[in-house]
Every structure is written in C-alpha cells, then in structure tokens.
Design a protein around this motif. Structure first.
Motif, PDB file in Angstrom:
ATOM      1  N   ASP A  12       0.814  -1.219   0.000  1.00 42.04           N
ATOM      2  CA  ASP A  12       0.000   0.000   0.000  1.00 42.04           C
ATOM      3  C   ASP A  12       0.849   1.271   0.000  1.00 42.04           C
ATOM      4  OD1 ASP A  12      -2.393  -1.443   0.068  1.00 42.04           O
ATOM      5  OD2 ASP A  12      -2.327  -1.603   2.255  1.00 42.04           O
ATOM      6  N   ASP A  13       2.145   1.133   0.232  1.00 42.48           N
ATOM      7  CA  ASP A  13       3.015   2.296   0.240  1.00 42.48           C
ATOM      8  C   ASP A  13       3.342   2.734  -1.183  1.00 42.48           C
ATOM      9  OD1 ASP A  13       3.555   2.906   2.999  1.00 42.48           O
ATOM     10  OD2 ASP A  13       4.716   1.047   3.120  1.00 42.48           O
ATOM     11  N   PRO A  14       3.660   4.012  -1.378  1.00 35.48           N
ATOM     12  CA  PRO A  14       4.125   4.441  -2.699  1.00 35.48           C
ATOM     13  C   PRO A  14       5.471   3.825  -3.031  1.00 35.48           C
ATOM     14  CG  PRO A  14       4.382   6.217  -1.103  1.00 35.48           C
ATOM     15  CD  PRO A  14       3.612   5.124  -0.408  1.00 35.48           C
ATOM     16  N   LEU A  15       5.841   3.893  -4.285  1.00 35.05           N
ATOM     17  CA  LEU A  15       7.151   3.403  -4.705  1.00 35.05           C
ATOM     18  C   LEU A  15       8.234   4.351  -4.189  1.00 35.05           C
ATOM     19  CD1 LEU A  15       6.361   2.444  -8.401  1.00 35.05           C
ATOM     20  CD2 LEU A  15       6.650   0.887  -6.467  1.00 35.05           C
ATOM     21  N   PRO A  16       9.428   3.844  -3.917  1.00 37.45           N
ATOM     22  CA  PRO A  16      10.496   4.716  -3.416  1.00 37.45           C
ATOM     23  C   PRO A  16      11.093   5.628  -4.479  1.00 37.45           C
ATOM     24  CG  PRO A  16      11.296   2.482  -3.676  1.00 37.45           C
ATOM     25  CD  PRO A  16       9.816   2.428  -3.909  1.00 37.45           C
ATOM     26  N   VAL A  17      10.769   5.371  -5.737  1.00 38.86           N
ATOM     27  CA  VAL A  17      11.298   6.195  -6.827  1.00 38.86           C
ATOM     28  C   VAL A  17      10.356   6.066  -8.017  1.00 38.86           C
ATOM     29  CG1 VAL A  17      12.780   4.303  -7.600  1.00 38.86           C
ATOM     30  CG2 VAL A  17      13.301   6.633  -8.312  1.00 38.86           C
ATOM     31  N   SER A  18      10.211   7.149  -8.759  1.00 40.11           N
ATOM     32  CA  SER A  18       9.433   7.114  -9.998  1.00 40.11           C
ATOM     33  C   SER A  18      10.188   7.867 -11.074  1.00 40.11           C
ATOM     34  CB  SER A  18       8.038   7.724  -9.791  1.00 40.11           C
ATOM     35  OG  SER A  18       8.137   9.072  -9.374  1.00 40.11           O
ATOM     36  N   VAL A  19       9.927   7.487 -12.316  1.00 44.83           N
ATOM     37  CA  VAL A  19      10.581   8.132 -13.457  1.00 44.83           C
ATOM     38  C   VAL A  19       9.507   8.697 -14.366  1.00 44.83           C
ATOM     39  CG1 VAL A  19      12.139   7.864 -15.419  1.00 44.83           C
ATOM     40  CG2 VAL A  19      12.521   6.526 -13.328  1.00 44.83           C
ATOM     41  N   LEU A  20       9.526   9.993 -14.561  1.00 49.09           N
ATOM     42  CA  LEU A  20       8.637  10.638 -15.516  1.00 49.09           C
ATOM     43  C   LEU A  20       9.282  10.607 -16.893  1.00 49.09           C
ATOM     44  CD1 LEU A  20       7.628  13.845 -13.496  1.00 49.09           C
ATOM     45  CD2 LEU A  20       6.584  11.569 -13.425  1.00 49.09           C
ATOM     46  N   ASN A  21       8.464  10.353 -17.909  1.00 48.57           N
ATOM     47  CA  ASN A  21       8.954  10.378 -19.295  1.00 48.57           C
ATOM     48  C   ASN A  21      10.125   9.407 -19.494  1.00 48.57           C
ATOM     49  OD1 ASN A  21       8.827  11.229 -21.928  1.00 48.57           O
ATOM     50  ND2 ASN A  21       9.842  13.194 -21.593  1.00 48.57           N
ATOM     51  N   PRO A  22       9.954   8.127 -19.154  1.00 42.97           N
ATOM     52  CA  PRO A  22      11.084   7.186 -19.216  1.00 42.97           C
ATOM     53  C   PRO A  22      11.630   6.946 -20.617  1.00 42.97           C
ATOM     54  CG  PRO A  22       9.032   6.017 -18.790  1.00 42.97           C
ATOM     55  CD  PRO A  22       8.725   7.471 -18.647  1.00 42.97           C
ATOM     56  N   GLY A  23      10.835   7.200 -21.641  1.00 42.49           N
ATOM     57  CA  GLY A  23      11.314   7.011 -23.007  1.00 42.49           C
ATOM     58  C   GLY A  23      11.915   8.258 -23.618  1.00 42.49           C
ATOM     59  N   ALA A  24      12.315   9.208 -22.798  1.00 47.21           N
ATOM     60  CA  ALA A  24      12.805  10.508 -23.273  1.00 47.21           C
ATOM     61  C   ALA A  24      14.060  10.374 -24.114  1.00 47.21           C
ATOM     62  CB  ALA A  24      13.089  11.416 -22.084  1.00 47.21           C
ATOM     63  N   HIS A  25      14.236  11.344 -25.006  1.00 47.57           N
ATOM     64  CA  HIS A  25      15.400  11.337 -25.904  1.00 47.57           C
ATOM     65  C   HIS A  25      16.365  12.494 -25.646  1.00 47.57           C
ATOM     66  CE1 HIS A  25      13.650   8.128 -28.275  1.00 47.57           C
ATOM     67  NE2 HIS A  25      12.514   8.804 -28.304  1.00 47.57           N
ATOM     68  N   SER A  26      16.007  13.423 -24.788  1.00 41.51           N
ATOM     69  CA  SER A  26      16.856  14.577 -24.526  1.00 41.51           C
ATOM     70  C   SER A  26      18.075  14.173 -23.702  1.00 41.51           C
ATOM     71  CB  SER A  26      16.052  15.633 -23.765  1.00 41.51           C
ATOM     72  OG  SER A  26      16.884  16.659 -23.275  1.00 41.51           O
ATOM     73  N   PRO A  27      19.194  14.892 -23.849  1.00 38.10           N
ATOM     74  CA  PRO A  27      20.333  14.669 -22.954  1.00 38.10           C
ATOM     75  C   PRO A  27      20.089  15.202 -21.546  1.00 38.10           C
ATOM     76  CG  PRO A  27      20.802  16.489 -24.427  1.00 38.10           C
ATOM     77  CD  PRO A  27      19.517  15.874 -24.910  1.00 38.10           C
ATOM     78  N   LEU A  28      19.058  16.027 -21.376  1.00 38.30           N
ATOM     79  CA  LEU A  28      18.749  16.566 -20.057  1.00 38.30           C
ATOM     80  C   LEU A  28      18.194  15.469 -19.151  1.00 38.30           C
ATOM     81  CD1 LEU A  28      18.397  19.049 -18.168  1.00 38.30           C
ATOM     82  CD2 LEU A  28      16.126  19.356 -19.185  1.00 38.30           C
ATOM     83  N   LEU A  29      18.732  15.379 -17.945  1.00 38.78           N
ATOM     84  CA  LEU A  29      18.231  14.454 -16.930  1.00 38.78           C
ATOM     85  C   LEU A  29      17.902  15.264 -15.687  1.00 38.78           C
ATOM     86  CD1 LEU A  29      17.615  11.605 -15.872  1.00 38.78           C
ATOM     87  CD2 LEU A  29      20.031  11.450 -15.176  1.00 38.78           C
ATOM     88  N   SER A 144      25.113   4.668 -22.889  1.00 41.33           N
ATOM     89  CA  SER A 144      25.165   3.579 -23.875  1.00 41.33           C
ATOM     90  C   SER A 144      24.466   3.975 -25.173  1.00 41.33           C
ATOM     91  CB  SER A 144      24.534   2.310 -23.305  1.00 41.33           C
ATOM     92  OG  SER A 144      23.132   2.444 -23.176  1.00 41.33           O
ATOM     93  N   ASP A 145      23.535   4.935 -25.081  1.00 41.79           N
ATOM     94  CA  ASP A 145      22.859   5.452 -26.274  1.00 41.79           C
ATOM     95  C   ASP A 145      23.656   6.551 -26.961  1.00 41.79           C
ATOM     96  OD1 ASP A 145      20.757   3.746 -25.772  1.00 41.79           O
ATOM     97  OD2 ASP A 145      19.506   5.269 -24.810  1.00 41.79           O
ATOM     98  N   GLY A 146      24.826   6.874 -26.411  1.00 37.83           N
ATOM     99  CA  GLY A 146      25.663   7.899 -27.008  1.00 37.83           C
ATOM    100  C   GLY A 146      25.372   9.307 -26.528  1.00 37.83           C
ATOM    101  N   ARG A 147      24.580   9.447 -25.463  1.00 38.13           N
ATOM    102  CA  ARG A 147      24.257  10.765 -24.932  1.00 38.13           C
ATOM    103  C   ARG A 147      25.079  11.041 -23.676  1.00 38.13           C
ATOM    104  NH1 ARG A 147      18.022  10.375 -23.848  1.00 38.13           N
ATOM    105  NH2 ARG A 147      18.514   8.148 -23.737  1.00 38.13           N
ATOM    106  N   VAL A 148      25.583  12.248 -23.553  1.00 35.55           N
ATOM    107  CA  VAL A 148      26.212  12.692 -22.312  1.00 35.55           C
ATOM    108  C   VAL A 148      25.137  13.407 -21.501  1.00 35.55           C
ATOM    109  CG1 VAL A 148      27.934  14.208 -21.275  1.00 35.55           C
ATOM    110  CG2 VAL A 148      28.501  12.893 -23.328  1.00 35.55           C
ATOM    111  N   PRO A 149      24.692  12.826 -20.392  1.00 40.01           N
ATOM    112  CA  PRO A 149      23.615  13.451 -19.620  1.00 40.01           C
ATOM    113  C   PRO A 149      24.012  14.825 -19.085  1.00 40.01           C
ATOM    114  CG  PRO A 149      23.920  11.162 -18.965  1.00 40.01           C
ATOM    115  CD  PRO A 149      25.086  11.519 -19.834  1.00 40.01           C
TER     116      PRO A 149
END
Length: 265
Positions: A12-29, A144-149
């Motif tokens: 019943d507890d929330p997850l300890p972490v969530s990811v918004l927009n997991p399929g994102a393509h931007s180098p911004l994290l 691994s996708d060639g992006r520098v975050p």
C-alpha cells in the motif's frame, strides 16, 4: 524506533522512486531528491501531524511539479524520490548527521530518535538506495545510447529559515562547485532575464550536494542544482511560470558543445 527490513514497505506504500517520461530522448536528466512528503505506513508518520510533514521540513514544495513541467518541455526524463526527506534524505550521504534528522527547523521528529543500526539500514535499503540505483541505471543507459547526460537537480527553499537572517531575496539559486559549464552561463542568462539569482545562494554547492556530486561530478557530467523560492511555487500556476522561466534560460544552453562531453574540473 526499530522496523525490520521485511516490514518497512508494504504493497500500500508508494514506490520509493518514480521516473517521468522514461522514453525521453533529450540529454537533459532531471533529478528531484525531495519530491514527496510520504512516509511508509510502518513508520506511523514519524510521530508527526500531517501539517508538519507537508512543511518544507518534509519535502521541497513545488519541486516535483517544476520537474514535471521541464520534463514535458524538453522531452527529458525526471527521477523523483518517493518518500519524505525526514524518513531519509536522498541528498545526504549515508551516515551524515542530517541524513535522518532528529530535529528539523525546530521540530522534533519522534520517529527518528534513538534509531538502531537495523532501522537505519531498513530506510537505506527501502527508500534511499532504490532512488540512487535508478539514477545510476538511467545515466548508464543514456551513455550507452551515445548521450552525455546534462544533470539538473531541482529543489526549493523557504523565503526565510528561522528568519534569523532576514528574508531571502533570491528567486532562483544556482548551486555549483567545480564545473562551471552549465552554472555560470545559466546565472548570466537568468540575470539577463531580470531574475534575482543567487550564485551559490541560499546554500552553497561547495558544501554538500550528494546526488549531483555522486552521479554527475564524479563522472565529469555537466550539472547544476537549482533552488526555487517556495513562496513563488504556491500553486500550479506559479510552478508552471517558474518552470517556464527556468526552461527559457536552459533551452539555448543545452545545445552548447561543451555540454556534450564529459570533463573533470
């Protein structure tokens, strides 16, 4: 207060972490260390009323919503912590005296007093490490996708703390340590937009910023920690406005070639 590892989180507890927009393509994290004021049910609210947990001592009000706006604007992933900073602070090294505070801004936290080693490990394993493991995995996938975050951590700060030093005038604080590639031009751009910007104010990135130091600075990734003043984020419209202000400043900087490589400073 001692809670075993097996009992700390329930279905019943929330997850300890969530990811918004997991399929994102931007180098911004985007990272949000203090996104939630939730407390695992087994910890009984840490002995605090909801009114205390929803104060700034329990989370960074507005930071998650600003992160969500930026994630949508830039097609960027955002990693959000799932539990209150009073359970365990995801932006403090394990063992730091402020990692699980017994007192925060004058409020005694009953559920954090007298913890034994098993109780501390339970919080680390359930709430702290999952968040940081997801950040590590996300950065590894981007590399691994060639992006520098380009790592931007989003926080918020109170208009005054204890009010001993008076009101804090800054609308946005830009915190950084050795790597100036993103922080310095961001400060210049925001100031050119008429924003009152704190350069390592109201806190200093040279003192402590566990998350960006661990995941970004140690890997030579461009990074910055942003602080937005909480009275400006009091409703969704305010969060959207200041996400736009920050986004307008970030947009021209993300294409700079110096941010597309790892460098150690």
């Amino acid at each position: 207060m001692t809670v075993s590892l097996s009992r700390l989180l329930s279905s019943d507890d929330p997850l300890p972490v969530s990811v918004l927009n997991p399929g994102a393509h931007s180098p911004l994290l985007l990272l949000c260390d203090h996104a939630s004021h939730a407390v695992p049910a087994a910890l009984a609210g840490l002995g605090l009323p909801v009114a205390e947990l929803t104060r700034h001592i329990g989370w960074d009000p507005g930071a998650a919503l600003v992160s969500a706006h930026l994630a949508g604007r830039f097609d960027a992933a955002a990693v959000l912590s799932g539990f209150s900073r009073l359970v365990i602070d995801c932006n403090r090294a394990p063992g730091d005296p402020t990692s699980i505070p017994e007192i925060s801004d004058g409020t005694v936290v009953p559920g954090n007093r007298g913890l034994d080693e098993a109780a501390v490990l339970a919080r680390l394993d359930a709430c702290f490490w999952p968040y940081h493991q997801v950040i590590t995995a996300r950065i590894a996938q981007m590399r691994s996708d060639g992006r520098v975050p380009v790592v931007v951590a989003v926080h918020s700060f109170t208009p005054c703390l204890n009010c001993a030093g008076g009101a804090r005038p800054w609308q946005i604080g830009v915190l950084w340590n050795h790597d100036p590639r993103l922080a310095v031009p961001l400060i210049e751009t925001l100031r050119a937009q008429g924003v009152c910007v704190g350069d390592n104010e109201p806190y200093s990135g040279r003192d402590s910023s566990y998350t960006v130091e661990t995941h970004a600075a140690a890997a030579g990734l461009p990074h910055v920690l942003i602080e937005l003043r909480q009275d400006l984020l009091g409703d969704p419209a305010g969060c959207a406005h200041w996400a736009d202000v920050l986004g307008d400043a970030l947009a021209p900087l993300l294409a700079r070639p110096e941010l597309a490589r790892a460098e150690f400073h």
